[in-house]
Write a protein that holds these residues in place. Sequence first.
Motif, mmCIF file in Angstrom:
data_model
loop_
_atom_site.group_PDB
_atom_site.id
_atom_site.type_symbol
_atom_site.label_atom_id
_atom_site.label_comp_id
_atom_site.label_asym_id
_atom_site.label_seq_id
_atom_site.Cartn_x
_atom_site.Cartn_y
_atom_site.Cartn_z
ATOM 1 N N MET A 1 0.823 -1.208 0.000
ATOM 2 C CA MET A 1 0.000 0.000 0.000
ATOM 3 C C MET A 1 0.859 1.261 0.000
ATOM 4 S SD MET A 1 -3.082 -1.185 2.478
ATOM 5 C CE MET A 1 -3.891 0.389 2.365
ATOM 6 N N LYS A 2 2.020 1.195 0.628
ATOM 7 C CA LYS A 2 2.927 2.342 0.672
ATOM 8 C C LYS A 2 3.371 2.744 -0.735
ATOM 9 C CE LYS A 2 7.219 3.798 2.886
ATOM 10 N NZ LYS A 2 8.319 3.359 3.770
ATOM 11 N N THR A 3 3.513 1.751 -1.611
ATOM 12 C CA THR A 3 3.922 2.030 -2.986
ATOM 13 C C THR A 3 2.733 2.322 -3.894
ATOM 14 O OG1 THR A 3 3.909 -0.311 -3.602
ATOM 15 C CG2 THR A 3 5.981 0.589 -2.763
ATOM 16 N N GLY A 4 1.521 2.329 -3.330
ATOM 17 C CA GLY A 4 0.333 2.663 -4.111
ATOM 18 C C GLY A 4 -0.381 1.469 -4.719
ATOM 19 N N ASP A 5 0.088 0.260 -4.434
ATOM 20 C CA ASP A 5 -0.562 -0.939 -4.970
ATOM 21 C C ASP A 5 -1.804 -1.290 -4.168
ATOM 22 O OD1 ASP A 5 1.470 -1.238 -6.824
ATOM 23 O OD2 ASP A 5 2.575 -2.702 -5.612
ATOM 24 N N LYS A 6 -2.750 -1.947 -4.832
ATOM 25 C CA LYS A 6 -3.909 -2.508 -4.154
ATOM 26 C C LYS A 6 -3.533 -3.902 -3.674
ATOM 27 C CE LYS A 6 -7.815 -0.547 -6.662
ATOM 28 N NZ LYS A 6 -8.962 -0.909 -7.512
ATOM 29 N N SER B 1 -6.689 -0.564 -0.228
ATOM 30 C CA SER B 1 -6.159 0.392 -1.200
ATOM 31 C C SER B 1 -5.920 1.723 -0.509
ATOM 32 C CB SER B 1 -7.136 0.563 -2.370
ATOM 33 O OG SER B 1 -8.364 1.080 -1.912
ATOM 34 N N THR B 2 -5.335 2.653 -1.250
ATOM 35 C CA THR B 2 -5.122 3.997 -0.731
ATOM 36 C C THR B 2 -5.820 4.989 -1.650
ATOM 37 O OG1 THR B 2 -3.050 4.248 -1.949
ATOM 38 C CG2 THR B 2 -2.890 3.464 0.317
ATOM 39 N N ALA B 3 -6.118 6.142 -1.115
ATOM 40 C CA ALA B 3 -6.730 7.213 -1.899
ATOM 41 C C ALA B 3 -6.147 8.532 -1.417
ATOM 42 C CB ALA B 3 -8.245 7.205 -1.738
ATOM 43 N N ASP B 4 -6.124 9.506 -2.288
ATOM 44 C CA ASP B 4 -5.661 10.843 -1.924
ATOM 45 C C ASP B 4 -6.840 11.657 -1.434
ATOM 46 O OD1 ASP B 4 -2.955 10.458 -2.613
ATOM 47 O OD2 ASP B 4 -3.431 10.775 -4.728
ATOM 48 N N LYS C 1 -2.813 10.917 2.236
ATOM 49 C CA LYS C 1 -3.282 9.623 1.731
ATOM 50 C C LYS C 1 -4.050 8.938 2.844
ATOM 51 C CE LYS C 1 -0.104 8.414 -1.843
ATOM 52 N NZ LYS C 1 0.388 7.282 -2.572
#
Length: 90
Positions: A36-41, A51-54, A75
């Motif tokens: 998740m830190k790298t933006g992956d689901k 997941s992450t969102a801005d 995030k």
Amino acid sequence: MNKTELIDKVAKEGALSKSAAEQVVNSVFSAIAEAMKTGDKVTLAGFGTFSTADRAAREGRNPQSGETITLPAKKVVKFKAGSKLTEIVK
């Protein structure tokens, strides 16, 4: 259930020592966090998707003083439960 109870359950059901079960649980949590830190689901079939969102910057209020403050962009972590998990919880 807290982390200690989860480790105990994994140890019991996996016929592992508590220290081995703790390593397993910590490794799973670490792998999810790193992805998740790298933006992956992270999708776990039947369980759900992490997941992450801005979140955009926005205005808020200090509840004590009523003063308007600016909340910075950040995030946020999101979780969407899978269909099997939803059915189990019903």
